[in-house]
Design a protein around this motif. Structure first.
Motif, mmCIF file in Angstrom:
data_model
loop_
_atom_site.group_PDB
_atom_site.id
_atom_site.type_symbol
_atom_site.label_atom_id
_atom_site.label_comp_id
_atom_site.label_asym_id
_atom_site.label_seq_id
_atom_site.Cartn_x
_atom_site.Cartn_y
_atom_site.Cartn_z
ATOM 1 N N VAL A 35 0.870 -1.184 0.000
ATOM 2 C CA VAL A 35 0.000 0.000 0.000
ATOM 3 C C VAL A 35 0.901 1.226 0.000
ATOM 4 C CG1 VAL A 35 -1.866 1.236 1.121
ATOM 5 C CG2 VAL A 35 -1.748 -1.260 1.315
ATOM 6 N N GLY A 36 0.966 1.887 -1.139
ATOM 7 C CA GLY A 36 1.883 3.020 -1.239
ATOM 8 C C GLY A 36 3.309 2.549 -1.141
ATOM 9 N N ASP A 37 4.058 3.101 -0.174
ATOM 10 C CA ASP A 37 5.440 2.686 0.029
ATOM 11 C C ASP A 37 5.586 1.796 1.260
ATOM 12 O OD1 ASP A 37 4.793 4.579 1.867
ATOM 13 O OD2 ASP A 37 6.598 5.807 1.623
ATOM 14 N N SER A 80 -5.618 3.719 6.637
ATOM 15 C CA SER A 80 -6.970 3.159 6.564
ATOM 16 C C SER A 80 -6.929 1.663 6.254
ATOM 17 C CB SER A 80 -7.791 3.897 5.499
ATOM 18 O OG SER A 80 -7.183 3.787 4.227
ATOM 19 N N PHE A 81 -5.954 1.232 5.461
ATOM 20 C CA PHE A 81 -5.837 -0.212 5.197
ATOM 21 C C PHE A 81 -5.505 -0.976 6.472
ATOM 22 C CE2 PHE A 81 -3.227 -3.945 4.349
ATOM 23 C CZ PHE A 81 -4.083 -4.675 3.549
ATOM 24 N N GLU A 82 -4.668 -0.394 7.308
ATOM 25 C CA GLU A 82 -4.299 -1.068 8.561
ATOM 26 C C GLU A 82 -5.512 -1.252 9.459
ATOM 27 O OE1 GLU A 82 -1.340 -0.331 12.370
ATOM 28 O OE2 GLU A 82 -0.749 0.402 10.386
ATOM 29 N N ILE A 83 -6.412 -0.261 9.496
ATOM 30 C CA ILE A 83 -7.629 -0.392 10.302
ATOM 31 C C ILE A 83 -8.470 -1.557 9.787
ATOM 32 C CG2 ILE A 83 -9.823 0.724 10.854
ATOM 33 C CD1 ILE A 83 -8.329 3.381 10.966
ATOM 34 N N CYS A 84 -8.605 -1.636 8.463
ATOM 35 C CA CYS A 84 -9.382 -2.733 7.881
ATOM 36 C C CYS A 84 -8.727 -4.091 8.159
ATOM 37 C CB CYS A 84 -9.529 -2.523 6.372
ATOM 38 S SG CYS A 84 -10.503 -1.065 5.915
ATOM 39 N N ALA A 85 -7.402 -4.147 8.067
ATOM 40 C CA ALA A 85 -6.691 -5.403 8.320
ATOM 41 C C ALA A 85 -6.852 -5.838 9.777
ATOM 42 C CB ALA A 85 -5.219 -5.239 7.967
ATOM 43 N N LYS A 86 -6.757 -4.892 10.708
ATOM 44 C CA LYS A 86 -6.924 -5.229 12.124
ATOM 45 C C LYS A 86 -8.342 -5.738 12.385
ATOM 46 C CE LYS A 86 -3.444 -2.075 14.057
ATOM 47 N NZ LYS A 86 -3.211 -0.881 14.894
ATOM 48 N N PHE A 87 -9.316 -5.132 11.729
ATOM 49 C CA PHE A 87 -10.687 -5.610 11.887
ATOM 50 C C PHE A 87 -10.803 -7.063 11.401
ATOM 51 C CE2 PHE A 87 -14.885 -6.352 10.038
ATOM 52 C CZ PHE A 87 -15.700 -6.101 11.130
ATOM 53 N N ALA A 97 -14.386 10.521 14.699
ATOM 54 C CA ALA A 97 -14.742 11.400 13.590
ATOM 55 C C ALA A 97 -13.562 11.647 12.658
ATOM 56 C CB ALA A 97 -15.268 12.725 14.129
ATOM 57 N N TYR A 98 -12.355 11.482 13.161
ATOM 58 C CA TYR A 98 -11.168 11.777 12.364
ATOM 59 C C TYR A 98 -10.793 10.653 11.398
ATOM 60 C CZ TYR A 98 -10.377 15.846 15.319
ATOM 61 O OH TYR A 98 -10.517 17.051 15.960
ATOM 62 N N ASN A 99 -11.136 9.419 11.712
ATOM 63 C CA ASN A 99 -10.709 8.305 10.850
ATOM 64 C C ASN A 99 -11.857 7.460 10.303
ATOM 65 O OD1 ASN A 99 -11.546 6.800 13.040
ATOM 66 N ND2 ASN A 99 -9.507 6.103 13.615
ATOM 67 N N VAL A 100 -13.081 7.748 10.697
ATOM 68 C CA VAL A 100 -14.183 6.886 10.311
ATOM 69 C C VAL A 100 -14.475 6.968 8.817
ATOM 70 C CG1 VAL A 100 -15.956 8.626 10.828
ATOM 71 C CG2 VAL A 100 -16.532 6.192 10.891
ATOM 72 N N VAL A 101 -14.336 8.144 8.219
ATOM 73 C CA VAL A 101 -14.636 8.280 6.791
ATOM 74 C C VAL A 101 -13.584 7.564 5.958
ATOM 75 C CG1 VAL A 101 -14.936 9.913 4.898
ATOM 76 C CG2 VAL A 101 -15.860 10.447 7.146
ATOM 77 N N ALA A 102 -12.316 7.715 6.310
ATOM 78 C CA ALA A 102 -11.265 7.004 5.581
ATOM 79 C C ALA A 102 -11.448 5.497 5.694
ATOM 80 C CB ALA A 102 -9.895 7.421 6.123
ATOM 81 N N SER A 103 -11.832 5.033 6.884
ATOM 82 C CA SER A 103 -12.077 3.603 7.072
ATOM 83 C C SER A 103 -13.260 3.134 6.240
ATOM 84 C CB SER A 103 -12.325 3.298 8.554
ATOM 85 O OG SER A 103 -11.224 3.720 9.339
ATOM 86 N N ARG A 104 -14.296 3.979 6.178
ATOM 87 C CA ARG A 104 -15.475 3.612 5.391
ATOM 88 C C ARG A 104 -15.125 3.498 3.902
ATOM 89 N NH1 ARG A 104 -18.601 1.938 2.534
ATOM 90 N NH2 ARG A 104 -20.838 2.327 2.359
ATOM 91 N N CYS A 105 -14.350 4.429 3.391
ATOM 92 C CA CYS A 105 -13.973 4.387 1.974
ATOM 93 C C CYS A 105 -13.048 3.198 1.690
ATOM 94 C CB CYS A 105 -13.290 5.695 1.585
ATOM 95 S SG CYS A 105 -14.359 7.160 1.670
ATOM 96 N N ALA A 106 -12.125 2.909 2.609
ATOM 97 C CA ALA A 106 -11.229 1.765 2.419
ATOM 98 C C ALA A 106 -12.006 0.450 2.450
ATOM 99 C CB ALA A 106 -10.155 1.774 3.497
#
Length: 615
Positions: A35-37, A80-87, A97-106
């Motif tokens: 993911v990226g670098d 955001s990918f790391e949040i999804c992977a941990k889930f 509120a700061y990370n929920v939208v990025a997590s939703r899009c990921a």
């Protein structure tokens, strides 16, 4: 701020340098996701059980005998990918509120739907957004701010529209139902901290102002702010004056130096966009925005070289409520290269817009890319006209002190409001006096033109006292002031207005019922001349006898005697004023035809008519 925790297992993600992330378990990793670098060394089973997209990508990599999978275009990047992977691993994840939208899009990118597994990440985030985030004023604003970096995902997922509706609905709610906890930029009141010396331990409910929300929304970037205000206006529950207050607060927040009438530093392109958007958002209701704010916007438009359409719209709106302005509001600097200090042509255009209201009931103004047709009242109250006339008088008094101000500009602006009647000409007298003081070298004809603007009958007692001692005024004006003060004293004493000697009548406006045809027969000397002591003594005798004849108590004698000290006039002029010899028969006959019937033939012969302006 609202939070939501997902999963129960401890977080076992580890870092190896800046670009390596792996899961610390006894099982060896069997897939590398780039993911990226950043490279993530993970296990296929937990990921594939919840992500349909990873299932497809792993299948393709197996066919190619490649353990590495690239997902460089995932929204939100490595975080955001790391949040999804941990889930997927069931590890503890905290959403806010700061990370929920990025997590939703990921999660949308990874296709973590309910069809893959019940209770998947997309479902849980949607529950969190609808049950907590969109119900919170502060969180809705924060989430809206985070959506900008995740476009077009946030638009397609309708996160932006939900935020806009949430914010607009809360801003439009009745203030009796608003709690102060809604806003997060407000400083707490002393009584809320228990520091109020009058606080008796009982917390009283605070009255919430209608514009309680404007400071919080000023944190938004201009594109999002535009959409929020537009949505609020669409609700139809917010009054125009509150919208105007919100725009004013945003301008002060986003345009440094706006309150001082100048934009200081910063990105000119961004500032121009802010100003043009604010003009576009101005409410249509008349007087919903203060005139001083509109004038500051106009100054910003000029300084930032914004579009001509926005400038015209502002000038039209300012003209509709010009009576609200102050003299200081009109101090707009001239463009580079101009000799005068202030932009007088601009003020003249504003006055012209004000006068147009009585002439044109139909008005067009831009709304976005279209023009709406609005019927203006076509009526301006007399009180508004008086205020504008006095405003222009005050402005003329200030700009009259500019040594580079041409008389033509002074006269043009003054004559624009000459038809707007006002009860007192004190302000106009002060403006004329200021100009004469700063421009002592003007010609006789110019002195005559500027003094004709003033109606001596409308000067107050204080202004008259100043005028009769003012060495800058022409003789004719001084005599008029003395006479009208005498007439005022006579009327206040209950006496009728006396008959006038012909020598004085010729110096008064309308004394010969002048016309444009008789103006050419007048001389200019009496506009610049000042009398000697002997000649003023004769004038004093005329006025004194006039007073005695009407049996009225006045102080004209004192005023005239005081004038003796400061005035000097050539013998030639006063010989024209007081001589009883016959004048040129041609001038006498032409002037007699314009004289009132009550004037005797002898007075008509001995006194030529002067060029005068009807007041």
């Amino acid at each position: 701020m609202k939070f939501m925790k997902l999963g129960s297992k401890p977080d076992s993600f580890q870092t190896d340098g800046d670009n390596i992330r792996y899961v610390a378990t006894e099982l060896a990793t069997d897939v590398v996701i780039i993911v990226g670098d950043v490279k993530f060394y993970l296990h296929k089973f937990p990921l594939l059980s919840k992500s349909a997209r990873l299932q497809k990508l792993v299948a393709v990599s197996n066919d190619e005998n490649n353990d590495e999978i690239c997902v460089t275009d995932i929204p939100g990047g490595p975080a955001s990918f790391e949040i999804c992977a941990k889930f997927c691993y069931g590890m503890t994840v905290t959403l806010s509120a700061y990370n929920v939208v990025a997590s939703r899009c990921a999660a949308e990118y990874l296709e973590m739907y309910e069809t893959v597994e019940k209770g998947n990440l997309i479902y849980k985030i949607e529950v969190f957004l609808n049950s907590s985030i969109f119900r919170s004023w502060k969180d809705s604003i924060i989430v809206l701010q985070t959506t900008k970096a995740l476009l077009p995902w946030t638009e397609e997922l309708k996160v932006v529209s939900h935020c806009l509706d949430s914010i607009a609905s809360k801003a439009s709610v009745d203030t009796s139902k608003v709690e102060w906890s809604y806003t997060y930029n407000r400083k707490k009141l002393p009584m809320e901290n228990g520091n109020d010396p009058h606080w008796n331990g009982v917390r009283k409910q605070q009255l919430v102002p209608k514009d309680w929300w404007v400071e919080d929304l000023s944190e938004l970037q201009i594109d999002l702010y535009k959409r929020v205000i537009t949505t609020i206006k669409t609700k139809g529950k917010m009054s125009g004056d509150v919208i105007g207050e919100a725009l004013k607060a945003y301008a002060h927040r986003r345009l440094p130096g706006f309150g001082k009438g100048m934009i200081q530093g910063g990105n000119v392109v961004k500032h121009r966009l802010v100003v043009e958007t604010i003009i576009w958002l101005l409410p249509m209701e008349k007087r919903s925005v203060p005139c001083d704010f509109l004038l500051r916007l106009l100054q910003a438009v000029i300084a930032l070289e914004c579009g001509e359409m926005g400038r015209k719209e502002l000038m039209r709106r300012i003209g509709q409520q010009l009576e609200e302005a102050t003299v200081a509001d009109l101090f707009i600097r001239s463009p580079a290269g101009e000799t005068t200090m202030f932009d007088i042509d601009l003020v003249q255009n504003l006055v012209e817009e004000f006068i147009k209201q009585d002439k044109s009931p139909l008005t067009d103004f831009p709304n976005g890319n279209e023009f709406q047709e609005v019927r203006s009242p076509g009526f301006v109250s007399d009180a508004s006209k008086v205020k504008v006339a006095m405003l222009v008088d005050g402005y003329l008094a200030e700009i009259g002190q500019d040594p580079n101000l041409p008389l033509s500009k002074f006269l043009d602006l003054a004559q624009m409001v000459s038809d707007l009647s006002r009860p007192s000409h004190d302000g106009l007298y002060r403006a004329i006096d200021m100009y004469l003081k700063e421009h002592p070298g003007i010609s006789k004809s110019e002195r005559k033109r500027i003094c004709r603007l003033m109606d001596c009958k409308k000067l107050s007692v204080e202004a008259c006292k100043h005028a009769v001692q003012n060495e800058r005024l022409p003789l004719r004006v001084v005599v008029q002031v003395l006479f009208f003060e005498q007439v005022r004293s006579t009327k206040s004493g209950g006496c009728a207005t006396p008959d006038l000697p012909g020598s004085i009548r010729t110096l008064l406006p309308g004394g010969s019922h002048e016309s444009s045809r008789s103006a050419t027969t007048n001389t200019e000397e009496d506009w610049d001349a000042v009398p000697t002591a002997e000649e003023l003594k004769a004038l004093k005798g005329e006025l004194a006898s006039l007073r005695l004849r009407d049996d009225a108590k006045t102080n004209v004698e004192k005023v005239a005697a005081g004038k003796v000290k400061g005035l000097v006039m050539s013998k030639k002029i006063f010989s024209k004023l007081w001589s009883s010899k016959d004048r040129d028969s041609e001038n006498s006959s032409s002037e007699t035809s314009d004289s009132p019937a009550s004037t005797s033939a002898e007075e008509t012969k001995s006194t030529p008519s002067r060029s005068r302006r009807h007041s």
